[in-house]
Motif scaffolding. Structure first.
Motif, PDB file in Angstrom:
ATOM      1  N   LEU A 198       0.824  -1.207   0.000  1.00  0.00           N
ATOM      2  CA  LEU A 198       0.000   0.000   0.000  1.00  0.00           C
ATOM      3  C   LEU A 198       0.857   1.256   0.000  1.00  0.00           C
ATOM      4  O   LEU A 198       0.538   2.247  -0.686  1.00  0.00           O
ATOM      5  N   LEU A 199       1.939   1.244   0.751  1.00  0.00           N
ATOM      6  CA  LEU A 199       2.785   2.433   0.827  1.00  0.00           C
ATOM      7  C   LEU A 199       3.527   2.677  -0.480  1.00  0.00           C
ATOM      8  O   LEU A 199       3.738   3.837  -0.878  1.00  0.00           O
ATOM      9  N   ARG A 200       3.905   1.621  -1.184  1.00  0.00           N
ATOM     10  CA  ARG A 200       4.572   1.805  -2.476  1.00  0.00           C
ATOM     11  C   ARG A 200       3.602   2.366  -3.506  1.00  0.00           C
ATOM     12  O   ARG A 200       3.978   3.225  -4.317  1.00  0.00           O
ATOM     13  N   VAL A 201       2.360   1.896  -3.471  1.00  0.00           N
ATOM     14  CA  VAL A 201       1.345   2.466  -4.368  1.00  0.00           C
ATOM     15  C   VAL A 201       1.089   3.922  -4.005  1.00  0.00           C
ATOM     16  O   VAL A 201       1.008   4.796  -4.877  1.00  0.00           O
ATOM     17  N   ARG A 202       0.966   4.209  -2.705  1.00  0.00           N
ATOM     18  CA  ARG A 202       0.723   5.590  -2.274  1.00  0.00           C
ATOM     19  C   ARG A 202       1.853   6.512  -2.697  1.00  0.00           C
ATOM     20  O   ARG A 202       1.620   7.635  -3.187  1.00  0.00           O
ATOM     21  N   ASP A 203       3.085   6.058  -2.527  1.00  0.00           N
ATOM     22  CA  ASP A 203       4.221   6.919  -2.855  1.00  0.00           C
ATOM     23  C   ASP A 203       4.283   7.207  -4.354  1.00  0.00           C
ATOM     24  O   ASP A 203       4.616   8.327  -4.764  1.00  0.00           O
ATOM     25  N   LEU A 204       3.940   6.221  -5.185  1.00  0.00           N
ATOM     26  CA  LEU A 204       3.902   6.479  -6.620  1.00  0.00           C
ATOM     27  C   LEU A 204       2.757   7.433  -6.962  1.00  0.00           C
ATOM     28  O   LEU A 204       2.923   8.350  -7.783  1.00  0.00           O
ATOM     29  N   GLN A 205       1.630   7.265  -6.323  1.00  0.00           N
ATOM     30  CA  GLN A 205       0.498   8.157  -6.571  1.00  0.00           C
ATOM     31  C   GLN A 205       0.829   9.591  -6.203  1.00  0.00           C
ATOM     32  O   GLN A 205       0.395  10.535  -6.888  1.00  0.00           O
ATOM     33  N   ARG A 206       1.595   9.770  -5.158  1.00  0.00           N
ATOM     34  CA  ARG A 206       1.976  11.136  -4.762  1.00  0.00           C
ATOM     35  C   ARG A 206       2.839  11.789  -5.833  1.00  0.00           C
ATOM     36  O   ARG A 206       2.821  13.018  -5.988  1.00  0.00           O
ATOM     37  N   ARG A 207       3.565  10.974  -6.587  1.00  0.00           N
ATOM     38  CA  ARG A 207       4.408  11.532  -7.645  1.00  0.00           C
ATOM     39  C   ARG A 207       3.635  11.766  -8.932  1.00  0.00           C
ATOM     40  O   ARG A 207       3.902  12.731  -9.657  1.00  0.00           O
ATOM     41  N   THR A 208       2.675  10.873  -9.248  1.00  0.00           N
ATOM     42  CA  THR A 208       2.057  10.919 -10.576  1.00  0.00           C
ATOM     43  C   THR A 208       0.567  11.244 -10.575  1.00  0.00           C
ATOM     44  O   THR A 208       0.071  11.803 -11.558  1.00  0.00           O
ATOM     45  N   GLY A 209      -0.155  10.844  -9.536  1.00  0.00           N
ATOM     46  CA  GLY A 209      -1.603  11.046  -9.512  1.00  0.00           C
ATOM     47  C   GLY A 209      -2.347  10.220 -10.532  1.00  0.00           C
ATOM     48  O   GLY A 209      -3.506  10.526 -10.867  1.00  0.00           O
ATOM     49  N   GLY A 210      -1.743   9.141 -11.045  1.00  0.00           N
ATOM     50  CA  GLY A 210      -2.327   8.414 -12.155  1.00  0.00           C
ATOM     51  C   GLY A 210      -3.252   7.266 -11.799  1.00  0.00           C
ATOM     52  O   GLY A 210      -3.924   6.713 -12.684  1.00  0.00           O
ATOM     53  N   PHE A 211      -3.325   6.867 -10.541  1.00  0.00           N
ATOM     54  CA  PHE A 211      -4.198   5.751 -10.162  1.00  0.00           C
ATOM     55  C   PHE A 211      -5.626   6.256  -9.943  1.00  0.00           C
ATOM     56  O   PHE A 211      -5.850   7.228  -9.214  1.00  0.00           O
ATOM     57  N   THR A 212      -6.576   5.582 -10.553  1.00  0.00           N
ATOM     58  CA  THR A 212      -7.978   5.954 -10.359  1.00  0.00           C
ATOM     59  C   THR A 212      -8.581   5.275  -9.138  1.00  0.00           C
ATOM     60  O   THR A 212      -9.508   5.808  -8.527  1.00  0.00           O
ATOM     61  N   GLU A 213      -8.102   4.078  -8.809  1.00  0.00           N
ATOM     62  CA  GLU A 213      -8.710   3.324  -7.708  1.00  0.00           C
ATOM     63  C   GLU A 213      -7.751   2.262  -7.199  1.00  0.00           C
ATOM     64  O   GLU A 213      -6.818   1.861  -7.909  1.00  0.00           O
ATOM     65  N   MET A 214      -8.004   1.805  -5.982  1.00  0.00           N
ATOM     66  CA  MET A 214      -7.332   0.633  -5.428  1.00  0.00           C
ATOM     67  C   MET A 214      -8.346  -0.501  -5.385  1.00  0.00           C
ATOM     68  O   MET A 214      -9.469  -0.320  -4.894  1.00  0.00           O
ATOM     69  N   VAL A 215      -7.944  -1.669  -5.885  1.00  0.00           N
ATOM     70  CA  VAL A 215      -8.831  -2.827  -5.952  1.00  0.00           C
ATOM     71  C   VAL A 215      -8.216  -3.992  -5.175  1.00  0.00           C
ATOM     72  O   VAL A 215      -7.327  -4.674  -5.695  1.00  0.00           O
ATOM     73  N   PRO A 216      -8.643  -4.238  -3.950  1.00  0.00           N
ATOM     74  CA  PRO A 216      -8.176  -5.425  -3.235  1.00  0.00           C
ATOM     75  C   PRO A 216      -8.773  -6.694  -3.854  1.00  0.00           C
ATOM     76  O   PRO A 216      -9.989  -6.778  -4.065  1.00  0.00           O
ATOM     77  N   LEU A 217      -7.920  -7.666  -4.145  1.00  0.00           N
ATOM     78  CA  LEU A 217      -8.344  -8.917  -4.764  1.00  0.00           C
ATOM     79  C   LEU A 217      -7.953 -10.079  -3.850  1.00  0.00           C
ATOM     80  O   LEU A 217      -6.806 -10.526  -3.859  1.00  0.00           O
ATOM     81  N   PRO A 218      -8.887 -10.568  -3.038  1.00  0.00           N
ATOM     82  CA  PRO A 218      -8.548 -11.677  -2.152  1.00  0.00           C
ATOM     83  C   PRO A 218      -8.224 -12.943  -2.934  1.00  0.00           C
ATOM     84  O   PRO A 218      -8.885 -13.255  -3.934  1.00  0.00           O
TER      85      PRO A 218
END
Length: 823
Positions: free
Chosen positions: A645-665
């Motif tokens: 989650l933190l790696r996704v968050r840190d990339l989002q802070r740089r790019t803003g390109g993620f529209t959503e997070m999808v947890p897939l059990p």
């Protein structure tokens, strides 16, 4: 002296031997208990555990004559020297039906060395020793009922320990006391050769060498002094510091029993018990489990919790405490209420404690790995309900209740983390891991905080997309251990026929989807060895030729990486090439767990964490919007969830390109690594709910949409997620096939009508959206309702292809430098 010792303990330093012995002169039990409770909270948070068990007294015969014991009997006072295996199994099966997970074998010590009756009984059954018979009985229980044996046969040598370890994940022996004085004439251990302290300590030492998770403890009130109790605790601590195998310390209070030589001996009072518990906690620190049997101290259980315990030991809904038959077990509901009275949450554990269950390679015999891993969650606690992703089972009521429950006792650290997150502060790894550990009132607090954030960001609207999944091939040369979809010469499984869709079948499915109101096709597939980057571009052109208006959401970072590599192109120009061919957005699949420790186990030849992030960052730079996913509940631990989650968050802070997070059990039923006994049965429902909530909290202010997968969670599951931080239900899908290949039974399509019903049943407002969360025209929305049935699909058989050498294929080679136990 007191203040110095307690300050050192609170600072996290264990007292040395001299300092520990000095505790014997401290009589302020309240001060000791306050420190002990603080230490306990650091190690075990708001949780107090117990093991749901059956008690199997394999034999009451014993060569020892302890003066306080009513368990041991002479041959003339027993109906038979040993329980038969059929009798053992009858009790074990009843216990399993009542939800028990542990089979506690308690027995007298080596009775064949004293009694002819024991020798003859063993000989008639074909066994040389009681330990041989114990092995057979434990093996039968394990294989016939699934209960995990815990063995208390007394002193054992190295050979016996090694043999019993293959049928029992944990064992134990009560040290009771290291006081040699208690073995003298007139003292309780006189005439009991197995109670000689050096003999019992040697068993503890051999258990450490054998790496057996071991239970031990002290018996207080049998004539020992407070100083001698501490000496006993220090002897145990020294062995644990050398081998790390002591999983719990039991502080058991003596109870005088009729028919024993100590019937008139004074019992230790409550202050003695509380003092000893507190001292044990201080001597061992925050991480050792300290247990006190609840049936020996009725009416004062909250005080015992406040003295520093974190475990009640075994409690049986079926069998009595044969060692203390005068003291009935409390009902679990009563025990939960008493524990809650001390501000703690009662939950189950296995006979093997979570830390040891989570490190199977070190602590558990290989033959038992499957027995343990199929029963645990990501922290090593037992699964206590039958729910798994993809199975048509209602979510457990206690977790559903936690979603709407207003918490009364929230742990201070959880409360502080949630307040910081609500204020917009960035959470650290330890913060996120702590949230994933939430149980009881802490779980309710996390879920409610996530829901409040959802309401603040998304209001009462829940969105969904009308789309169709098109998986253009199931041929794949990668060997991902979780995948039951891919087929081919290099894949793990060959269930079903390999296919590679013909262009006209792709076009037909796209047109049919458009006619049924779809605004998106989601396209992914296996990595076919004949595919190149041009293949993916051609698939895009086929779609656009069929329906120019259709949005194409396609190609995981793995497919992008492979496509670029086959054309010897850098990522950026290849992504621009795909955009020109018609690609609209990218799915964030192939992420699995963004931590190479885990990827080295589940997908070692796939792109690594840095490469996945590189593809996504490049895609965002080119102008694509993408989703992000996490596939969880298999071999990883909560710390890996946090890192992801933190790696996704840190990339989002740089790019803003993620529209959503999808947890897939993880859907386990047909996954290769589960079938090999190497993975858990997916997340528990509590873990799945927390994943959505913690994702919302961790990504708050950065990724605004949290999606729940109805394919994996089921309709009842996603409804709970809508109250736990989610605001989106993803796509209607039409022909979902990847999760169905893994075993999910939640269907291949949820129609717009059903989406609206689900959302409205949660008192939310449904909104049909585009892939990028834009508006959909009224005409398109109308077309999506009342759609015709899907025509039968045609999976074009894959043509023959030559198996290539590994060096000719685009693959990665992750090296597993850090071993993660499958637990």
């Amino acid at each position: 002296m007191l203040d110095h010792l307690l300050q050192q303990a609170l600072a996290g330093r264990l007292p040395n031997d001299a300092e520990a012995l000095a505790l014997a002169d401290i009589t302020d039990t309240h001060a000791l208990a306050q420190v002990a409770a603080t230490l306990r909270d650091r190690g075990f948070r708001n949780v107090v555990t117990y093991s749901r068990k059956v008690f199997l007294p394999l034999t009451h015969l014993c060569r020892d004559v302890c003066h306080y014991c009513t368990f041991a009997k002479v041959p003339r006072k027993v109906m038979a020297p040993y329980m038969t295996i059929d009798e053992v199994l009858e009790v074990a099966r009843q216990g399993a039906a009542m939800g028990c997970k542990e089979a506690l074998f308690t027995l007298g010590e080596k009775p064949e060395l004293r009694y002819k009756a024991a020798r003859e009984a063993l000989d008639s059954m074909g066994y040389a020793t009681t330990v041989d018979y114990l092995f057979a009985a434990a093996k039968a229980v394990l294989e016939e009922t699934g209960l995990l044996p815990h063995l208390n046969p007394g002193n054992l040598d190295a050979t016996e320990l090694a043999r019993l370890k293959s049928v029992s994940p944990s064992m134990g022996i009560m040290l009771e006391s290291t006081s040699q004085r208690l073995t003298r004439k007139g003292m309780p251990h006189y005439g009991s050769p197995d109670k000689v302290p050096a003999v019992r300590l040697e068993t503890l030492r051999q258990a450490g060498i054998a790496r057996v998770p071991f239970t031990t403890g002290i018996l207080i009130g049998i004539g020992e002094t407070r100083l001698e109790r501490i000496e006993s605790l220090l002897a145990i601590r020294a062995l644990h510091q050398e081998y790390g195998h002591i999983q719990e310390i039991i502080v058991q209070n003596f109870r005088a029993k009729p028919g024993t030589k100590m019937v008139h001996a004074p019992e230790p009072d409550l202050d003695e018990l509380l003092w000893t518990i507190a001292v044990a906690r201080i001597v061992f620190g925050a991480d050792m489990s300290i247990q006190a049997p609840p049936n020996l101290s009725p009416g004062v259980l909250p005080q015992i919790v406040q003295a520093g315990i974190n475990d009640w030991g075994g409690v049986s809904p079926l069998t009595p405490d044969f060692v203390n038959p005068e003291a009935p077990w409390p009902h679990v509901e009563e025990l939960a209420r008493e524990t809650a009275g001390a501000g703690k949450f009662l939950t189950e554990r296995l006979t093997i404690y979570p830390a040891y269950a989570s490190d199977l390679d070190r602590w558990v015999h290989p033959e038992l790995h499957d027995n343990v891993i199929s029963r645990i969650d990501a922290e090593g606690f037992p699964r206590i309900d039958p729910w798994s992703p993809g199975e048509p089972i209602d979510p457990p009521k206690d977790i559903l209740d936690a979603v709407i429950h207003k918490p009364r006792h929230v742990s201070p650290d959880v409360d502080a983390i949630l307040r910081r997150a609500m204020a917009g502060e960035l959470l650290e790894e330890a913060d996120v891991v702590r949230l994933f550990a939430a149980r009881g009132d802490d779980l309710s607090a996390v879920v409610r905080a996530a829901d409040a954030m959802r309401q603040k960001v998304n209001g009462e609207t829940v969105s969904y997309c009308v789309n169709r999944n098109i998986n253009y091939t199931n041929v794949c040369y990668f060997k991902c251990q979780f995948c039951a979809f891919s087929k081919g010469k290099l894949s793990e499984n060959l269930r079903g026929r390999p296919y590679d869709l013909a262009p006209e079948e792709i076009a037909r499915r796209v047109k049919e989807a458009w006619d049924r109101g779809a605004t998106e096709v989601c396209m992914q597939g296996g990595i076919h060895p004949d595919y190149t980057g041009d293949t993916y571009a051609e698939i895009l052109r086929i779609v656009k030729a069929a329906v120019p208006q259709m949005h194409i959401h396609a190609f995981s970072p793995l497919e992008v990486w492979q496509g670029a590599a086959t054309l010897d192109m850098a990522l950026e120009p290849y992504l621009r090439m795909l955009r020109e061919a018609g690609l609209g957005t990218l799915p964030g699949t192939a992420a699995e767990i963004l931590d190479d420790e885990v990827r080295a186990i589940i997908c070692p030849d796939k792109i690594n964490t840095a490469q996945w992030l590189e593809v996504m960052e490049t895609a965002h730079r080119v102008g694509f919007r993408t989703t992000a996913t996490i596939m969880y509940g298999h071999v990883e631990k909560p710390v890996h969830w946090a890192r992801h989650l933190l790696r996704v968050r840190d990339l989002q802070r740089r790019t803003g390109g993620f529209t959503e997070m999808v947890p897939l059990p993880f859907v386990h039923m047909e996954a290769p690594m589960y079938l090999k006994g190497k993975a858990r049965r997916g997340p528990t429902f509590r873990e799945a709910l927390l994943m959505h909530s913690v994702a919302r909290i961790t990504l708050h202010g950065h990724i605004h949409n949290i999606q729940a997968s109805w394919v994996k969670m089921g309709h009842a599951g996603v409804q709970a997620c809508l109250n736990a931080g989610c605001n989106d239900l993803g796509g209607t899908l039409m022909n979902e096939s990847i999760s169905r290949a893994a075993g999910t039974q939640h269907g291949q399509e949820t129609s717009p009508e059903e989406m609206v019903r689900l959302i409205k049943s949660n008192n939310r407002t449904p909104r049909q959206r585009s892939t990028t969360y834009g508006e959909i025209s009224d005409s398109l929305q109308k077309r999506s309702f009342g759609a015709a049935e899907l025509a039968p699909i045609v999976n074009t058989p894959a043509r023959r292809y030559e198996r290539r050498r590994d060096k000719d294929l685009v693959k990665n080679n992750l090296i597993d430098t850090v071993t993660i136990s499958a637990g």
